[in-house]
Write an enzyme that holds these catalytic residues in place. Structure first.
Site, PDB file in Angstrom:
ATOM      1  N   ARG A  43       1.018  -1.302  -0.257  1.00  0.00           N
ATOM      2  CA  ARG A  43       0.023   0.016  -0.106  1.00  0.00           C
ATOM      3  C   ARG A  43       1.045   0.917   0.026  1.00  0.00           C
ATOM      4  NH1 ARG A  43      -4.707   2.587  -1.118  1.00  0.00           N
ATOM      5  NH2 ARG A  43      -5.718   4.125  -0.019  1.00  0.00           N
ATOM      6  N   THR A  89     -12.157  -1.464  11.580  1.00  0.00           N
ATOM      7  CA  THR A  89     -13.395  -2.232  12.862  1.00  0.00           C
ATOM      8  C   THR A  89     -14.974  -2.870  12.321  1.00  0.00           C
ATOM      9  OG1 THR A  89     -14.678  -0.071  13.236  1.00  0.00           O
ATOM     10  CG2 THR A  89     -12.650  -0.861  14.654  1.00  0.00           C
ATOM     11  N   THR A 124     -15.447   3.537  13.489  1.00  0.00           N
ATOM     12  CA  THR A 124     -16.698   3.506  14.446  1.00  0.00           C
ATOM     13  C   THR A 124     -16.751   2.323  15.503  1.00  0.00           C
ATOM     14  OG1 THR A 124     -17.467   3.749  12.341  1.00  0.00           O
ATOM     15  CG2 THR A 124     -19.286   2.389  13.605  1.00  0.00           C
ATOM     16  N   CYS A 264     -20.326   0.246   7.551  1.00  0.00           N
ATOM     17  CA  CYS A 264     -20.488   0.801   7.767  1.00  0.00           C
ATOM     18  C   CYS A 264     -22.249   0.474   8.517  1.00  0.00           C
ATOM     19  CB  CYS A 264     -20.834   2.271   6.928  1.00  0.00           C
ATOM     20  SG  CYS A 264     -19.435   3.464   7.737  1.00  0.00           S
ATOM     21  N   ARG A 335     -16.002  -4.150   0.832  1.00  0.00           N
ATOM     22  CA  ARG A 335     -15.984  -4.912   2.212  1.00  0.00           C
ATOM     23  C   ARG A 335     -17.411  -5.472   2.817  1.00  0.00           C
ATOM     24  NH1 ARG A 335     -13.087   0.179   5.470  1.00  0.00           N
ATOM     25  NH2 ARG A 335     -14.074   1.072   3.043  1.00  0.00           N
TER      26      ARG A 335
END
Length: 428
Positions: A43, A89, A124, A264, A335
């Protein structure tokens, strides 16, 4: 009191350069020196070469962030005094919060933490996680005392992957700190880049709670619309037509049915319910919404199977094209994508599924889900086609080109309302 008297004294580091951390680091890098840290050497190498695989930041934006440096070396963090943590998270296979990335990041910072330093978390979490889970790690590793030797803050991320309109600087930012002075300093730091302004919460727990309910509220709203879609489908009523009619009222919220995935909305409610159960309360509405949304992949496949049977297309051994794997349109983010639920459910019927998504990384799809997206679908090959993600490329194809991918007799399921009602065989 922190020894950092003014934001000009801040030597900033951003820990984790993914979908959240990189745009933040780039914005700060336009105004000040920033050390961007990530554990992935690949990365860091890509960013140094001017390429962001998430596509959240352009090559020009990376070039304009003249104050931003990249590193995987812990020693490079030693000269910093404010650390912003932006690691993932996720939840585990049992829908429980997985704080491992957050704990490891805290351990990393603890090794270089000094008196007067401030650690700000953006990931989060449930209310209390910063002070109850992260701070003890910082204390243990550093040997320093919280709110005596070092301080903490929380400013929840509001990144929307793929959204080129609502960016870091144009979304209002909630800030907080472990003391009033630190809270003010953190607020001033973010005001340096947030043109939309900030909202200083009265405590870290309030800021944590505010973030987790933002997506919980959205999750429940979508769950309601998903349930309505199931009801209307059983009644033979077109769901989109109902929503358009109801949407003529000024205060009707414009939610649409569909798969609820991503980093999320499909995750955050489980953080809140985990904490609620920990303190002795069993949530009912939140978990009901989660169960319904988590079951939409199976519902979509059940609709498809019924449509195949009505067309006298043999289900077992059928071949289906799933168009889209990303959790949302026009971004490579896979994700927690719930498209995989469709693929796995199809496998239970012994249906072969080809997944096609020009946005996603084949290597990432293989690593995360054991799926290998195809390079191009072959025309005339499929018994059914599912439009699972509303990428612009798929919209541009139109009904004719999409239909051409199917066999002479096939079913076209438009999950995302890409086509007009008459051009699709099934819609959610």
């Amino acid at each position: 009191m922190s020894i950092i008297k003014d934001i000009s004294d801040i030597k900033l580091a951003v820990i984790g350069l993914g979908y959240v951390g990189l745009p933040l680091a780039v914005e700060f890098g336009k105004h000040r020196k920033v050390m961007g840290f990530d554990i992935s050497a690949a990365r860091i190498a890509a960013l140094k070469a001017g390429h962001d695989a998430t596509l959240e930041v352009s090559q020009q934006e990376l070039h304009d962030a003249t104050g931003l440096c990249y590193t995987t070396d812990l020693a490079d963090l030693a000269g910093c005094n404010v650390y912003i943590v932006t690691v993932p998270t996720p939840i585990d296979q049992h829908k429980r919060p997985n704080l491992t990335p957050l704990i490891k990041a805290s351990e990393t910072i603890g090794k270089v933490l000094k008196k007067g330093d401030i650690v700000i978390y953006e990931s989060t979490v449930y209310p209390g996680a910063t002070e109850e889970d992260c701070v003890p790690v910082l204390e243990r590793v550093s040997g320093l005392r919280f709110d005596v030797d070092f301080y903490a803050g929380y400013s929840p991320e509001r990144i929307n992957p793929g959204d080129k309109l609502h960016r870091v600087s144009t979304i209002k930012k909630v800030t907080s700190g472990s003391t009033s002075a630190v809270a003010e300093l953190i607020d001033q730091l973010y005001k340096q880049i947030i043109v939309a302004g900030t909202h200083k919460a009265p405590s870290i727990k309030v800021a944590e709670a505010a973030k987790v309910i933002e997506n919980t509220q959205r999750d429940l709203n979508i769950a309601l619309i998903n349930e309505l879609a199931i009801i209307f489908n059983k009644m033979g009523i077109e769901t989109e037509a109902v929503l358009q009619a109801a949407g003529t009222k000024w205060n009707f919220l414009p939610f649409r049915p569909g798969l609820v995935g991503g980093h999320c909305i499909g995750v955050d409610p489980y953080y809140l319910t985990h904490k609620a159960e920990e303190i002795g309360y069993h949530p009912q509405i939140i978990l009901a919404g989660r169960r319904l949304n988590d079951g939409m992949g199976a519902y979509v496949v059940s609709q498809l199977v019924k449509a195949l049977l009505k067309r006298r297309i043999h289900v077992e051994g059928a071949r289906v094209l799933v168009m889209g794997l990303a959790f949302k349109e026009n971004c490579p983010d896979i994700r927690n994508t719930r498209v995989v639920d469709i693929v796995r459910e199809l496998a239970d019927y012994n249906v072969a599924a080809d997944v096609y998504d020009p946005w996603v990384s084949v290597e990432e799809a293989q690593h995360e889900y054991g799926l290998t997206p195809i390079a191009e679908p072959r025309p005339g090959s499929y018994d059914a086609i599912i439009l699972a993600v509303a990428h612009d490329q798929f919209r541009a194809m139109g009904a004719g080109s999409i239909r051409a991918l199917g066999k002479e007799e096939h079913v076209l399921y438009d999950l995302k309302y890409i086509l007009s009602p008459e051009d699709a065989d099934v819609r959610l």
